[in-house]
Design a protein around this motif. Structure first.
Motif, short mmCIF file in Angstrom:
data_model
loop_
_atom_site.label_atom_id
_atom_site.label_comp_id
_atom_site.label_asym_id
_atom_site.label_seq_id
_atom_site.Cartn_x
_atom_site.Cartn_y
_atom_site.Cartn_z
N LEU A 262 34.02 -30.64 83.94
CA LEU A 262 34.78 -31.86 84.16
C LEU A 262 36.17 -31.80 83.52
CD1 LEU A 262 32.13 -34.71 83.72
CD2 LEU A 262 33.10 -33.82 85.84
N GLY A 263 36.50 -30.65 82.93
CA GLY A 263 37.85 -30.48 82.39
C GLY A 263 37.96 -30.81 80.92
N ASP A 264 39.03 -30.30 80.31
CA ASP A 264 39.29 -30.50 78.89
C ASP A 264 40.05 -31.81 78.66
OD1 ASP A 264 39.47 -29.74 76.11
OD2 ASP A 264 41.59 -29.32 76.48
N GLY A 265 39.97 -32.32 77.44
CA GLY A 265 40.77 -33.46 77.03
C GLY A 265 40.33 -34.78 77.64
N ILE A 266 39.02 -35.00 77.70
CA ILE A 266 38.50 -36.22 78.34
C ILE A 266 38.55 -37.39 77.36
CG2 ILE A 266 36.45 -37.29 79.33
CD1 ILE A 266 35.73 -34.59 80.51
N GLN A 267 39.21 -38.45 77.80
CA GLN A 267 39.33 -39.67 77.00
C GLN A 267 38.15 -40.62 77.23
OE1 GLN A 267 41.71 -40.56 74.77
NE2 GLN A 267 40.80 -42.55 74.40
N PHE B 74 48.38 -31.95 79.96
CA PHE B 74 49.43 -30.94 79.87
C PHE B 74 48.91 -29.55 79.48
CE2 PHE B 74 51.47 -35.06 79.00
CZ PHE B 74 52.35 -35.08 80.07
N GLY B 75 47.68 -29.48 78.96
CA GLY B 75 47.05 -28.20 78.70
C GLY B 75 46.92 -27.84 77.24
N ASN B 76 45.77 -27.35 76.88
CA ASN B 76 45.45 -26.79 75.57
C ASN B 76 44.10 -26.09 75.74
OD1 ASN B 76 45.61 -26.10 72.89
ND2 ASN B 76 45.69 -28.18 72.12
N TYR B 77 43.58 -25.50 74.69
CA TYR B 77 42.28 -24.81 74.73
C TYR B 77 42.24 -23.77 75.85
CZ TYR B 77 40.09 -27.84 71.22
OH TYR B 77 39.76 -28.49 70.05
N GLY B 78 43.39 -23.13 76.09
CA GLY B 78 43.47 -22.06 77.07
C GLY B 78 43.77 -22.48 78.49
N TRP B 79 43.92 -23.79 78.75
CA TRP B 79 44.10 -24.27 80.12
C TRP B 79 45.59 -24.34 80.46
CZ3 TRP B 79 40.02 -24.90 83.34
CH2 TRP B 79 38.76 -24.99 82.77
N ASP B 80 46.09 -23.38 81.23
CA ASP B 80 47.46 -23.43 81.72
C ASP B 80 47.59 -24.34 82.93
OD1 ASP B 80 48.41 -21.65 79.79
OD2 ASP B 80 47.87 -19.91 81.01
N PRO C 77 45.52 -27.40 83.83
CA PRO C 77 44.42 -28.28 83.41
C PRO C 77 43.75 -28.99 84.58
CG PRO C 77 46.40 -28.66 82.10
CD PRO C 77 46.80 -27.80 83.24
N VAL C 78 42.44 -29.10 84.49
CA VAL C 78 41.67 -29.85 85.49
C VAL C 78 42.13 -31.30 85.53
CG1 VAL C 78 39.36 -30.68 86.07
CG2 VAL C 78 39.68 -28.32 85.27
N GLY C 79 42.45 -31.85 84.37
CA GLY C 79 42.81 -33.27 84.27
C GLY C 79 44.29 -33.55 84.37
N ALA C 80 45.05 -32.67 85.02
CA ALA C 80 46.51 -32.82 85.09
C ALA C 80 46.95 -34.15 85.69
CB ALA C 80 47.13 -31.67 85.88
N SER C 81 46.14 -34.73 86.57
CA SER C 81 46.51 -35.99 87.21
C SER C 81 46.22 -37.20 86.32
CB SER C 81 45.74 -36.17 88.53
OG SER C 81 44.36 -36.39 88.28
N GLY C 82 45.45 -36.99 85.26
CA GLY C 82 45.14 -38.06 84.31
C GLY C 82 43.91 -38.87 84.62
N LEU C 83 43.43 -38.82 85.89
CA LEU C 83 42.29 -39.64 86.29
C LEU C 83 41.65 -39.03 87.53
CD1 LEU C 83 40.74 -42.36 85.89
CD2 LEU C 83 42.38 -43.39 87.48
#
Length: 314
Positions: free
Chosen positions: A127-132, A152-158, A160-166
């Protein structure tokens, strides 16, 4: 005039179930029940800063499903991934880790796990990194919102799955909806009312969006309001009235607003919630869903509905 106040009585005491465990999160399910995720020991952060994803040793999680009448306990042992959220997913449970790592060459953590009510794993997916936030509908649609690192990417994700925010997913981790209406740098709050009504609040505009009409591009509608609140961490609504966390520097206090004919919100009224000792809640966990707020202070759970708030305010 003094700010209106409402004293809440606990609807559940979970202390019998928390011995030897730490509470990870407290959330509403679509079914109006509270879902509590616990772990037998909170994993240390890497270098004192970074949340672990894969764990070096097995941990035991516990899920409590709580109403004002009963508590159901599900033990999920032998887990070596760091989970932060739990939601009902049809007849199963969905555990989700807020962080997941991309290792390169299409190798990455699967941070969503579906378990049965015996704690047995059924399937896992990404489901991607950085889930709020994670909220699941009655029919099994999984909504995930993301904070800045997941966008914007971290933990190796150039990429990111969650680039759209939602995003919205089906019960197997296939994307159903991806935000393309709002420029989200950090999705601070999410409120999934049902299949046809999803609210979100985001930085940097501090706008409030409402998605309606389902997932088909020709029918999906997204409308925006300006709530004039900076940094709110959550809100509940009946579609006309809103209760917001008051925002930066004021978390744990609340503002009540309602819709005006112009499609804007009123200036608002400060609102105070008190525990059974008539004291303000101190560092309580909180979760907003539909028209209700869930509060957890120590081992006690509290709830308040918009109807109860209106009985005091109007």
């Amino acid at each position: 005039m003094l700010d209106p106040k409402l004293t809440l009585l606990p609807f559940a005491d979970i202390s019998v179930y928390t011995e030897g465990f730490d509470i990870v999160s407290v959330q509403w399910g679509h079914d109006g029940l509270a879902y509590i995720l616990l772990i037998n020991q909170v994993p240390e952060r890497r270098k004192g800063m970074f949340v672990q994803t894969k764990l070096k040793e097995p941990y035991t999680y516990k899920v409590l499903i709580v109403s004002d009448q009963y508590v159901q306990e599900v033990v999920i042992g032998g887990q070596q991934f760091h989970y932060h959220y739990v939601q009902p997913l049809q007849e199963h449970l969905l555990l989700v880790g807020a962080r997941c790592t991309y290792y390169g060459n299409d190798q990455f953590d699967l941070n969503a796990k579906v378990c049965d009510m015996e704690g047995t794993t059924i399937r896992e997916f990404l489901l991607g990194d950085g889930i709020q936030s994670v909220q699941v509908t009655k029919h099994g649609t999984i909504w995930t919102s993301y904070f800045d690192e997941g966008i914007f990417g971290n933990y190796g994700w150039d990429q990111p799955v969650g680039a759209s925010g939602l995003l919205a997913w089906d019960a197997y981790g296939n994307v159903l909806y991806k935000n393309n209406s709002a420029d989200i740098a950090d999705c601070y709050a999410l409120n999934v009312v049902n299949e046809e009504e999803v609210w979100f609040y985001y930085y940097s505009d501090f706008s409030l969006g409402c998605i309606s009409g389902g997932f088909k591009p020709e029918s999906t509608r997204v409308n925006f309001l300006n709530p004039n609140i900076s940094g709110s961490s959550g809100f509940c609504t009946d579609g006309y009235h809103f209760l917001f966390d008051a925002g930066y520097g004021k978390h744990g206090t609340f503002i009540f607003k309602k819709m005006q004919k112009s499609g804007s919100l009123t200036k608002g009224t400060k609102f105070q919630l008190l525990n059974e000792k008539k004291r303000p809640f101190q560092q309580a966990r909180q979760d907003f869903r539909q028209d209700r707020l869930l509060l957890s202070e120590g081992d006690l759970l509290y709830q308040v509905t918009m109807e109860e708030l209106l009985s005091v305010i109007e």
